[in-house]
Design a protein around this motif. Structure first.
Motif, short mmCIF file in Angstrom:
data_model
loop_
_atom_site.label_atom_id
_atom_site.label_comp_id
_atom_site.label_asym_id
_atom_site.label_seq_id
_atom_site.Cartn_x
_atom_site.Cartn_y
_atom_site.Cartn_z
N SER A 38 68.97 34.03 45.36
CA SER A 38 68.96 34.61 43.70
C SER A 38 70.27 34.34 43.11
CB SER A 38 68.60 36.05 43.98
OG SER A 38 68.94 36.81 42.85
N TYR A 96 56.24 37.51 45.63
CA TYR A 96 57.55 36.81 45.12
C TYR A 96 57.54 35.16 45.17
CZ TYR A 96 59.26 36.97 49.87
OH TYR A 96 59.19 36.93 51.24
N GLN A 142 61.00 37.05 41.26
CA GLN A 142 61.35 35.62 41.48
C GLN A 142 60.13 34.71 41.61
OE1 GLN A 142 63.60 35.25 44.93
NE2 GLN A 142 65.69 35.79 43.90
N GLU A 158 63.19 39.67 37.76
CA GLU A 158 63.63 38.08 37.89
C GLU A 158 62.57 36.90 37.89
OE1 GLU A 158 66.64 37.34 41.26
OE2 GLU A 158 67.09 39.53 41.51
#
Length: 957
Positions: A320, A556, A580, A603
């Protein structure tokens, strides 16, 4: 001899030469000897377990390199399971007491093949007595016609697996049988290798090649340590059967087909199979700390951005970017290291926000006239009711905007916690019906499990890889999946349709070419505590009246939306961590609905939540943060209730809306986003604007046509969500955003009611295009870096009942048309109200004050009506600046001018009526109707922290 007479190591060496019966006798001598025998677990017991030809490594085929916790216990379980077939006893009709005198004959051992007593299996069966053992000698045993099994026998291949091949089709007509260490190949006249319609059959350590097993109720089976090469099992209405430690390779269709409702006519073996299934069941356990990357807490004990930023998540080969920015090396150590890392992460973000806020209007006021500056400062801090909020803005740049306490409930729950709270899920997890599949491997074929026509199956600890699909469940069937690994499927991993249901929990579903879980046509499963990641399309798709409860999952790294809802899909999505993703976190499209509550969505590359084309969800109490684009996107014809969310730290806008959409945006915290807090645009969506998998390229005509609305669900939806005819932005706190708090370029009407818009880096409200009326009523607009409200030419606005305080430029700048009625425009750094160019405004009954500049200034060709305003003047006595060129078009009359010469007189400025906005009237009334909750619930929610968090509206409440 006493066990203590020799060293333990010597005893272990001696005992390692004993066979199984001798070990049993030694274990029965005394406690000391019993412990000595148990101490041989990794030596003699391991040798016995691996040397037995009837079974394989306890963790075969999924983890053959991992040793079991106890070799002795594994051997014991294998031994007991291999004797299940012998537990059938026929009740004596005459009297139970005669069983005392009944004695079973000794079992005979009959050899079949070259050098044996019988040349063929058929001949041996004709001579066999019940429970005899038929030993097939090495070679190929071929039968030219169907073999009928009429007496209970055991058929065992001699030698290693592969030495004995049986080319036959066997039809069982006896109550029990066992086959072991044999390779089955189909006869020339049928692909059916084995069939039973009433009895119990047990297969141990066998290979099945290019054929099929058929088990029909009330028959049942137990299959263990077997390999199915291009072979399958067909189960029809079977009450209970067990498949353990089997490998399925290269199937042309489904490897296991489960058809029909489990029969109520239970075979004698069902109770024994239930015990076997329980003893071998994969235990439900707490997830490892490293396996739950987004459940960590920050140094305050809140689940705010700790879950987002204190996780080690790998997508591809890169970590990340937030971790990289914070300089975190690893987050999987001790709790102390986690806390230190969280503090470092927050320190890094605090520096970022300090840089962001360094030029905002919540800084101290500066003026050439020190006395005027002090008076204005005193006015803002004492004269009106918003002083708590304004003090909080100055003192708490980062901390004033941490989301409130409701996000403490967003920690990811474990499966154990979910089962404790959900009795329905607990019943499903503990159920033993239909086909039980444990620790099996399905690979390199078309399908794994196909369940249809009210069938039921339970899958535990198995691996599905490189298949077309892993599990397909349709037609009112039920599947229970616990702790399986499903990856690299060519289509969806798990596919449910036609009112299918069940429990999908604690699975690892990743790297599939289509959706990880695909729910369609009335399917309604429980999807709990799974990891769904790295898919080439969406994580979960709900389409065509699909429903389901999707809770506590980690979703994710998927290429498309984490959860994609469309074509009347209506799931309940709560408590998930969706992060993500390479597209949107949650996408609701094509008349999709759903209740999306209490999720952490962060994210993601596109919008955290993306609502378009008739999508109409309830989006409530979610944390939508740190996205690389906008927090919430409401595209063309999008609808929905967006309530109580924390929309925080996104690189785009907090909320991006199309003017053709009709969302109800209520009671959200929208802060620290890089561009606008809320933006409303009027341009049409182009096909290219859709993130991958959320545009018009996908075809769901089948589901759309079949997705007729369920009347019951429609009634529930209508009751939960009050329909609105104009987009409504209501009761939100919009603060500390990188541009204007509210940015409007709209071709449709818009209502902006009772919001707190403060400390944004540009203006509070900017109306740049508004061909229809934009109503801005009962808002508090304060401490923004530019104008409080800016209205461009040709825009239609109504400003009514707002409090516009301490903005760094003018209070209101207007070049458009409309009315400005009953507002408090106080303490702004420049003019209170400025009309420019061809502005045509009706300005009445406002309270306006500016110690540095004019209260009202008219320039250029501005015209309109300015009357009955109360204008407070400083010592400079600047009240109204008006142009002389258009005096006939600009009427200024009946205004009251008040001059303050002493600072304490400022306290009397906003007494009767008290400082605006006044929200005890229409704003809260509309909130109760549209939001479906009482005002008391709102005040309860913000109690105990609103003043510190700097929310104007909360302070008023």
């Amino acid at each position: 001899m006493e066990a203590g007479g020799l060293p333990v190591e010597l005893w272990q060496l001696i005992l390692s030469y004993l066979h199984l019966p001798d070990l049993g006798r030694c274990s029965s001598v005394c406690r000391a000897w019993h412990e000595l025998v148990r101490s041989l677990d990794r030596t003699r017991w391991r040798q016995l377990c691996l040397g037995c030809l009837e079974h394989r490594h306890p963790n075969w085929p999924n983890q053959p390199g991992v040793e079991p916790p106890s070799w002795r216990e594994a051997f014991k379980q294998h031994y007991l399971a291999s004797k299940t077939w012998t537990k059938y006893t026929q009740d004596l009709e005459s009297s139970n007491c005669l069983s005392l005198f009944w004695r079973r004959k000794g079992r005979r051992r009959l050899c079949v093949g070259t050098g044996g007593e019988f040349s063929s299996l058929r001949a041996a069966l004709a001579a066999a007595s019940p429970y005899d053992c038929l030993v097939l000698l090495p070679g190929v045993h071929e039968e030219q016609s169907k073999v009928l099994l009429k007496v209970p026998v055991e058929v065992v291949g001699h030698g290693k697996l592969g030495d004995v091949a049986l080319q036959a089709s066997i039809d069982q007509h006896c109550p029990t049988a066992r086959l072991c260490n044999v390779v089955f190949t189909p006869a020339r006249f049928t692909p059916v290798l084995y069939k039973t319609t009433s009895g119990y059959v047990q297969f141990d350590n066998c290979n099945f090649e290019s054929g099929q097993l058929q088990i029909h109720a009330p028959g049942t089976c137990q299959v263990k340590f077997c390999t199915f090469s291009q072979s399958s099992i067909h189960l029809r209405s079977v009450a209970l059967c067990v498949l353990e430690n089997c490998e399925f390779i290269g199937s042309e269709n489904a490897s296991v087909t489960v058809e029909g409702c489990p029969s109520s006519d239970r075979n004698w073996a069902c109770k024994h199979l239930a015990n076997v299934a329980k003893s071998c069941a994969v235990s439900v356990r707490e997830p490892e700390p490293s396996g739950c990357p987004v459940a960590k807490r920050d140094s305050w004990g809140e689940s705010l951005l700790g879950p987002v930023r204190t996780c080690e998540i790998v997508v591809g080969e890169g970590r990340s970017s937030f971790l990289a920015a914070a300089g975190a090396q690893t987050l999987l150590g001790s709790s102390q290291e986690d806390a230190e890392c969280a503090e470092n992460l927050w320190a890094a973000k605090e520096e970022e926000y300090q840089a962001l806020d360094s030029n905002t209007s919540d800084s101290d006021l500066h003026s050439d006239d020190e006395e005027d500056g002090q008076a204005a400062s005193r006015l803002s801090s004492q004269a009106h009711s918003l002083h708590h909020m304004l003090a909080g803005v100055r003192d708490s740049r980062l901390q004033s905007n941490r989301p409130h306490g409701f996000q403490r409930d967003l920690k990811l729950k474990s499966l154990q916690q979910e089962l404790q709270q959900d009795k329905e899920a607990q019943v499903l997890a503990n159920s033993l019906q239909g086909c039980i599949i444990q620790q099996c491997l399905f690979r390199d074929g078309k399908g794994g499990i196909f369940i249809h026509s009210q069938g039921q199956a339970k899958l535990e600890g198995s691996i599905f890889r490189d298949l077309t699909y892993a599990v397909r469940c349709i037609q009112n069937s039920k599947v229970i999946m616990l702790r399986n690994d499903i990856h690299h499927c060519k289509a969806s991993g798990i596919f449910l349709r036609l009112s299918a249901g069940g429990l999908i929990a604690d699975n690892n579903i990743h790297s599939n070419c289509e959706a990880g879980v695909d729910i369609r046509k009335g399917a309604n499963p429980l999807v709990l505590c799974n990891k769904i990641h790295s898919g080439l399309r969406s994580g979960i798709v709900v389409v065509g009246n699909g429903k389901g409860i999707i809770r506590s999952n980690q979703i994710y790294g998927n290429k498309e939306a984490g959860i994609y809802i469309l074509c009347n899909g209506n799931p309940a999505v709560s408590g998930n961590h969706i992060f993500q993703g390479l597209a949107a976190g949650i996408a609701v499209n094509e008349n999709g609905r759903g209740q999306i509550t209490g999720n952490v969505i962060c994210e993601n590359q596109w919008g955290g939540a993306d609502i378009r084309r008739g999508g109409d969800p309830i989006l409530r109490n979610n944390l939508i943060s740190c996205g690389y684009s906008d927090g919430v996107v409401v595209g063309e014809r999008g609808r929905g209730l967006i309530e109580g969310n924390a929309i925080y730290g996104n690189k785009g806008c907090g909320v991006w809306m199309m003017s053709s959409s009709l969302p109800h945006l209520i009671n959200n915290q929208i802060s620290h986003n890089s561009i606008y807090g809320v933006a409303v645009f009027c341009r049409k969506d182009d096909a290219g604007d859709y993130p991958p998998g959320q545009g018009g390229s996908e075809s769901f005509q089948e589901e759309s046509a079949a997705g007729e609305n369920d009347p019951d669900s429609e009634e529930e939806h209508a009751a939960a969500q009050h329909r609105i005819s104009v987009a409504l932005v209501e009761l939100n706190s919009i603060n500390h955003n990188g541009a204007a708090g509210l940015h409007v370029r709209s071709s449709e009407a818009l209502n902006v009611v009772a919001n707190a818009i403060h400390a944004n880096r540009a203006g509070g409200v900017a109306v740049l295009q508004s061909s229809q009326l934009t109503c801005i009523a009962n808002n508090s607009i304060a401490c923004n870096s530019r104008e409080g409200v800016r209205v461009e030419a040709a825009c239609q606005v109504e400003l009514r009942g707002n409090g516009i305080y301490e903005n760094s430029s003018h209070g209101i700048v207007s070049k458009g048309e409309g009315v400005i009625v009953e507002n408090d425009i106080i303490g702004n750094h420049r003019c209170g109200l400025q009309l420019r160019q061809a502005a045509d405004m009706k300005v009445t009954k406002n309270r306006i004050q500016s110690f540095r500049d004019y209260g009202i200034a008219l320039f250029d060709e501005a015209k309109g009506l300015v009357q009955e305003n109360l204008i407070f003047q400083g010592r400079a006595k600047k009240s109204i600046l008006r142009p002389m060129s258009n005096a006939e078009d600009c009427i200024i009359q009946n205004n009251i001018f008040v001059t303050f010469k002493k600072r304490f007189d400022v306290q009397c400025m906003l007494i009767d009526p008290p400082a605006r906005p006044h929200i005890e009237g229409g704003a809260l009334g509309s909130c109760m109707v549209a939001g479906g909750q009482r005002v008391s619930s709102i005040t309860t929610r913000v109690d105990g922290g609103c003043h510190n968090h700097g929310s104007i509206f909360c302070t008023i409440l």
